[in-house]
Design a protein around this motif. Structure first.
Motif, PDB file in Angstrom:
ATOM      1  N   ASP A  34      75.919  16.690  32.338  1.00  0.00           N
ATOM      2  CA  ASP A  34      75.358  17.956  31.862  1.00  0.00           C
ATOM      3  C   ASP A  34      74.363  18.588  32.828  1.00  0.00           C
ATOM      4  O   ASP A  34      73.966  19.732  32.647  1.00  0.00           O
ATOM      5  CB  ASP A  34      74.714  17.742  30.489  1.00  0.00           C
ATOM      6  N   VAL A 179      64.077  14.650  28.272  1.00  0.00           N
ATOM      7  CA  VAL A 179      65.326  15.214  27.736  1.00  0.00           C
ATOM      8  C   VAL A 179      66.457  14.291  28.208  1.00  0.00           C
ATOM      9  O   VAL A 179      67.033  14.480  29.270  1.00  0.00           O
ATOM     10  CB  VAL A 179      65.563  16.660  28.241  1.00  0.00           C
ATOM     11  N   GLY A 181      69.535  13.812  27.426  1.00  0.00           N
ATOM     12  CA  GLY A 181      70.851  14.411  27.623  1.00  0.00           C
ATOM     13  C   GLY A 181      71.006  15.108  28.961  1.00  0.00           C
ATOM     14  O   GLY A 181      72.120  15.280  29.448  1.00  0.00           O
ATOM     15  N   LEU A 182      69.885  15.515  29.553  1.00  0.00           N
ATOM     16  CA  LEU A 182      69.931  16.190  30.849  1.00  0.00           C
ATOM     17  C   LEU A 182      69.367  15.309  31.965  1.00  0.00           C
ATOM     18  O   LEU A 182      69.244  15.737  33.112  1.00  0.00           O
ATOM     19  CB  LEU A 182      69.138  17.510  30.790  1.00  0.00           C
ATOM     20  N   TYR A 206      69.984  20.237  23.452  1.00  0.00           N
ATOM     21  CA  TYR A 206      69.524  18.923  23.904  1.00  0.00           C
ATOM     22  C   TYR A 206      68.150  18.649  23.302  1.00  0.00           C
ATOM     23  O   TYR A 206      67.311  19.544  23.228  1.00  0.00           O
ATOM     24  CB  TYR A 206      69.438  18.890  25.433  1.00  0.00           C
TER      25      TYR A 206
END
Ligand code: CUA
Length: 243
Positions: A34, A179, A181-182, A206
């Protein structure tokens, strides 16, 4: 003779597992990333795992074999002075450590993983700079040069396909943005500006956490990172200015 054939079996097993791991890797690599930062970190993690797996299997294999082989031995004789064995394991360990060091440094030295403060001054014209300030227990967000700032932000908007610079600091105690997800994590320290640069490749929501214990409200110090297309991002900025 028996010991030598066991060593050969272990070596063949080692190479077999290594080959399997290398074959299995493209499957992992096909999963989407991502952000550029997440891609760098996860690719390194996969590489280290591929090297660690066969070593684990080899070591555990030798251990199990030894336990079984000498299970009825009342008077075990320790190996004393075996120069060839000592050189082998010293060199093997050195090779593994050099690999881990070089591979890790290669990722750590990337600007999207370790961003210096100076890089924000040389940022490209299409870059988005977001100043994030942590307080007990919320985040204030300011879009540099856009005349848009949001206090106690529940949602932080970011665009895909543009360089994003998060300029992170704190107003009271130490916090940290995280974060997962990133692949982003940066300490938020009063009087200090820590920068993390990335480029996000897919839209979506996210979760942002505070990753430094900062008091009673720490676990509720959350926000959502809403990643939208560059066009939608510009529209959103316009709306904020209008309001
Ligand atoms: Cu802020 Cu924990």
């Amino acid at each position: 003779m028996e010991r030598r054939s066991a060593a050969r079996t272990a070596l063949v097993g080692f190479i077999g597992v290594l080959a399997l791991a290398l074959v299995a890797d493209p499957v992992a690599a096909q999963q989407g990333f991502d952000s550029t930062t997440e891609e760098l970190i996860r690719t390194l993690n996969d590489k280290l795992l591929i090297v660690a797996l066969p070593i684990t299997v080899l070591v555990e294999g030798i251990l199990l074999y030894t336990v079984y082989r000498f299970r009825n031995n009342e008077e075990p004789k320790p190996t004393e002075e075996n120069r060839r064995l000592e050189i082998t394991w010293t060199v093997a360990t050195a090779i593994v450590l050099v690999f881990v060091g070089v591979a890790s440094y290669g990722v750590l030295a990337q600007p999207d993983v370790t961003t210096t403060r100076a890089m924000i001054d040389d940022k490209p014209s299409d870059a988005v700079e977001v100043k994030i300030t942590g307080y007990q227990w919320y985040w204030n967000v300011e879009y540099a040069g856009e005349n848009v700032s949001i206090e106690q932000a529940r949602t932080i908007y970011l665009p895909t396909d543009r360089p994003v610079y998060l300029n992170v600091t704190a107003g009271d105690v130490i916090h940290a943005i995280h974060v997962p997800g990133l692949g982003l994590k940066q300490d938020a320290i009063p009087g200090q500006h820590n920068v993390i640069r990335t480029r996000i490749t897919s839209t979506g929501e996210y979760q942002l956490y505070c990753a430094e214990y900062c008091g009673a409200g720490h676990s509720k110090m959350l926000a959502t990172v809403e990643v939208v297309s560059p066009g939608e991002f510009e529209t959103w900025l316009e709306e904020q200015r209008g309001g």
